[in-house]
Design a protein around this motif. Structure first.
Motif, PDB file in Angstrom:
ATOM      1  N   UNK A   1     -25.817  37.936 -27.596  1.00  0.00           N
ATOM      2  CA  UNK A   1     -24.658  38.542 -26.953  1.00  0.00           C
ATOM      3  C   UNK A   1     -25.090  39.025 -25.573  1.00  0.00           C
ATOM      4  N   UNK A   2     -24.276  38.719 -24.572  1.00  0.00           N
ATOM      5  CA  UNK A   2     -24.582  39.142 -23.214  1.00  0.00           C
ATOM      6  C   UNK A   2     -23.353  39.659 -22.509  1.00  0.00           C
ATOM      7  N   UNK A   3     -23.582  40.538 -21.549  1.00  0.00           N
ATOM      8  CA  UNK A   3     -22.490  41.105 -20.774  1.00  0.00           C
ATOM      9  C   UNK A   3     -23.022  41.581 -19.434  1.00  0.00           C
ATOM     10  N   UNK A   4     -22.098  41.761 -18.501  1.00  0.00           N
ATOM     11  CA  UNK A   4     -22.423  42.303 -17.183  1.00  0.00           C
ATOM     12  C   UNK A   4     -21.816  43.697 -17.102  1.00  0.00           C
ATOM     13  N   UNK A   5     -22.676  44.683 -16.872  1.00  0.00           N
ATOM     14  CA  UNK A   5     -22.252  46.078 -16.767  1.00  0.00           C
ATOM     15  C   UNK A   5     -22.364  46.502 -15.305  1.00  0.00           C
ATOM     16  N   UNK A   6     -21.309  47.075 -14.781  1.00  0.00           N
ATOM     17  CA  UNK A   6     -21.287  47.539 -13.396  1.00  0.00           C
ATOM     18  C   UNK A   6     -21.347  49.064 -13.399  1.00  0.00           C
ATOM     19  N   UNK A   7     -22.339  49.597 -12.717  1.00  0.00           N
ATOM     20  CA  UNK A   7     -22.517  51.039 -12.572  1.00  0.00           C
ATOM     21  C   UNK A   7     -22.072  51.455 -11.180  1.00  0.00           C
ATOM     22  N   UNK A   8     -21.358  52.576 -11.119  1.00  0.00           N
ATOM     23  CA  UNK A   8     -20.879  53.090  -9.837  1.00  0.00           C
ATOM     24  C   UNK A   8     -21.392  54.491  -9.576  1.00  0.00           C
ATOM     25  N   UNK A   9     -21.483  54.855  -8.313  1.00  0.00           N
ATOM     26  CA  UNK A   9     -21.956  56.173  -7.922  1.00  0.00           C
ATOM     27  C   UNK A   9     -20.905  57.231  -8.245  1.00  0.00           C
ATOM     28  N   UNK A  10     -21.379  58.438  -8.499  1.00  0.00           N
ATOM     29  CA  UNK A  10     -20.459  59.545  -8.743  1.00  0.00           C
ATOM     30  C   UNK A  10     -19.658  59.880  -7.496  1.00  0.00           C
ATOM     31  N   UNK A  11     -20.311  59.770  -6.337  1.00  0.00           N
ATOM     32  CA  UNK A  11     -19.638  59.971  -5.051  1.00  0.00           C
ATOM     33  C   UNK A  11     -20.085  58.868  -4.098  1.00  0.00           C
ATOM     34  N   UNK A  12     -19.233  58.558  -3.163  1.00  0.00           N
ATOM     35  CA  UNK A  12     -19.517  57.457  -2.238  1.00  0.00           C
ATOM     36  C   UNK A  12     -20.381  57.949  -1.085  1.00  0.00           C
TER      37      UNK A  12
ATOM     38  N   UNK B   1     -17.343  49.172 -15.377  1.00  0.00           N
ATOM     39  CA  UNK B   1     -16.802  48.153 -16.277  1.00  0.00           C
ATOM     40  C   UNK B   1     -17.950  47.466 -16.992  1.00  0.00           C
ATOM     41  N   UNK B   2     -17.610  46.823 -18.098  1.00  0.00           N
ATOM     42  CA  UNK B   2     -18.559  45.966 -18.821  1.00  0.00           C
ATOM     43  C   UNK B   2     -17.778  44.769 -19.361  1.00  0.00           C
ATOM     44  N   UNK B   3     -18.233  43.585 -19.003  1.00  0.00           N
ATOM     45  CA  UNK B   3     -17.508  42.360 -19.319  1.00  0.00           C
ATOM     46  C   UNK B   3     -18.422  41.397 -20.057  1.00  0.00           C
ATOM     47  N   UNK B   4     -18.031  40.905 -21.236  1.00  0.00           N
ATOM     48  CA  UNK B   4     -18.849  39.888 -21.922  1.00  0.00           C
ATOM     49  C   UNK B   4     -18.974  38.632 -21.070  1.00  0.00           C
ATOM     50  N   UNK B   5     -20.074  37.945 -21.210  1.00  0.00           N
ATOM     51  CA  UNK B   5     -20.322  36.754 -20.394  1.00  0.00           C
ATOM     52  C   UNK B   5     -19.249  35.675 -20.563  1.00  0.00           C
ATOM     53  N   UNK B   6     -18.742  35.399 -21.774  1.00  0.00           N
ATOM     54  CA  UNK B   6     -17.712  34.357 -21.872  1.00  0.00           C
ATOM     55  C   UNK B   6     -16.426  34.690 -21.133  1.00  0.00           C
ATOM     56  N   UNK B   7     -16.200  35.973 -20.822  1.00  0.00           N
ATOM     57  CA  UNK B   7     -14.964  36.380 -20.162  1.00  0.00           C
ATOM     58  C   UNK B   7     -15.123  36.572 -18.651  1.00  0.00           C
ATOM     59  N   UNK B   8     -16.293  36.260 -18.116  1.00  0.00           N
ATOM     60  CA  UNK B   8     -16.516  36.462 -16.684  1.00  0.00           C
ATOM     61  C   UNK B   8     -15.698  35.517 -15.829  1.00  0.00           C
ATOM     62  N   UNK B   9     -15.674  34.242 -16.215  1.00  0.00           N
ATOM     63  CA  UNK B   9     -14.973  33.262 -15.399  1.00  0.00           C
ATOM     64  C   UNK B   9     -15.590  33.154 -14.013  1.00  0.00           C
ATOM     65  N   UNK B  10     -14.746  33.249 -12.985  1.00  0.00           N
ATOM     66  CA  UNK B  10     -15.207  33.189 -11.592  1.00  0.00           C
ATOM     67  C   UNK B  10     -15.166  34.567 -10.939  1.00  0.00           C
ATOM     68  N   UNK B  11     -15.373  35.607 -11.733  1.00  0.00           N
ATOM     69  CA  UNK B  11     -15.260  36.964 -11.199  1.00  0.00           C
ATOM     70  C   UNK B  11     -16.262  37.226 -10.083  1.00  0.00           C
ATOM     71  N   UNK B  12     -17.482  36.706 -10.230  1.00  0.00           N
ATOM     72  CA  UNK B  12     -18.516  36.952  -9.230  1.00  0.00           C
ATOM     73  C   UNK B  12     -18.788  35.724  -8.376  1.00  0.00           C
TER      74      UNK B  12
END
Length: 235
Positions: free
Chosen positions: A135-146, A206-217
């Motif tokens: 099982x694989x996924x892409x997890x995106x982490x964001x800063x608390x403040x910009x 966000x966290x997206x499973x690899x089969x659902x990525x499509x052309x997101x990146x």
């Protein structure tokens, strides 16, 4: 007071720590007052910033001499307590040094991979997880403040927590994508929660499973430049 000033200024003038430690040790031993003896075990900590084999050797010698000196004047439980506490503090100092290491490797390149590699790596891992029933996924982490300082802190926290096989990609100024692969979705969720707890107060966007990525990146792919022909075609 001299010991505290020496340790506080160690980050700015580490070259003076070893001579100051030797001077303090001579002064304390020369006084011969009983109240100075319990502080002898703290003096080897002044040698902690010394690096290399020579620094390690000096640390070990100072530790052995300090513990031996304490054993001659105190009971065995007190000596064991002093030796154990010295080892614990020394290990904590070593861990702190590793945590504050820079985010650059020996070649000077950033450890974060460029976003142009994420799409290709995600497709490669997707084929692998399908082949090996993972099982694989892409997890995106964001800063608390910009802010740039928040991005630096998020990078440092992830740098300390990610395993060697986990890859991270800097998407933009305030976001980092991590490619996670686990045996099943439950283990991936546990790993995601571990990282979320470790990077607080930063968050998971966000966290997206690899089969659902499509052309997101796909937009991060490097555009191929068209090469000009060196010679004109025949008429």
């Amino acid at each position: 007071m001299a010991l505290l000033v020496t340790l506080a200024c160690g980050a700015r003038s580490s070259c003076w720590i070893a001579p100051a430690a030797a001077t303090l040790a001579v002064i304390l031993l020369a006084t011969g007052h009983p109240t100075t003896l319990p502080w002898i075990w703290m003096l080897p900590l002044c040698l902690q910033p010394l690096k290399g084999r020579v620094g390690l050797a000096l640390n070990l010698v100072a530790f052995v001499l300090g513990v031996t000196f304490i054993a001659r004047h105190f009971s065995l439980p007190a000596t064991l307590l002093a030796a154990t506490s010295l080892v614990i503090v020394w290990l904590l100092a070593q861990e702190q040094r590793l945590r504050t290491r820079p985010l650059l490797n020996r070649q000077g390149a950033q450890w974060l991979l460029p976003p142009s590699m994420l799409d290709a790596d995600a497709r490669h891992e997707q084929r692998r997880v399908e082949r090996e029933s993972l099982y694989g996924e892409v997890v995106i982490f964001g800063c608390a403040h910009s802010t740039p300082s928040d991005m630096h802190e998020l990078s440092r926290l992830l740098y300390d927590q990610l395993a060697l096989y986990e890859r991270a990609y800097r998407l933009n100024d305030y976001g980092i994508a991590v490619l996670l692969v686990a045996n099943d979705d439950k283990l991936a969720e546990q790993r995601r929660h571990q990282l979320q707890h470790a990077i607080a107060p930063h968050r998971i966007v966000s966290h997206t499973p690899l089969p659902q990525l499509g052309d997101r990146f796909a937009r991060y792919r490097t555009k191929r430049t068209s090469h000009r022909r060196e010679t004109q075609p025949w008429a």
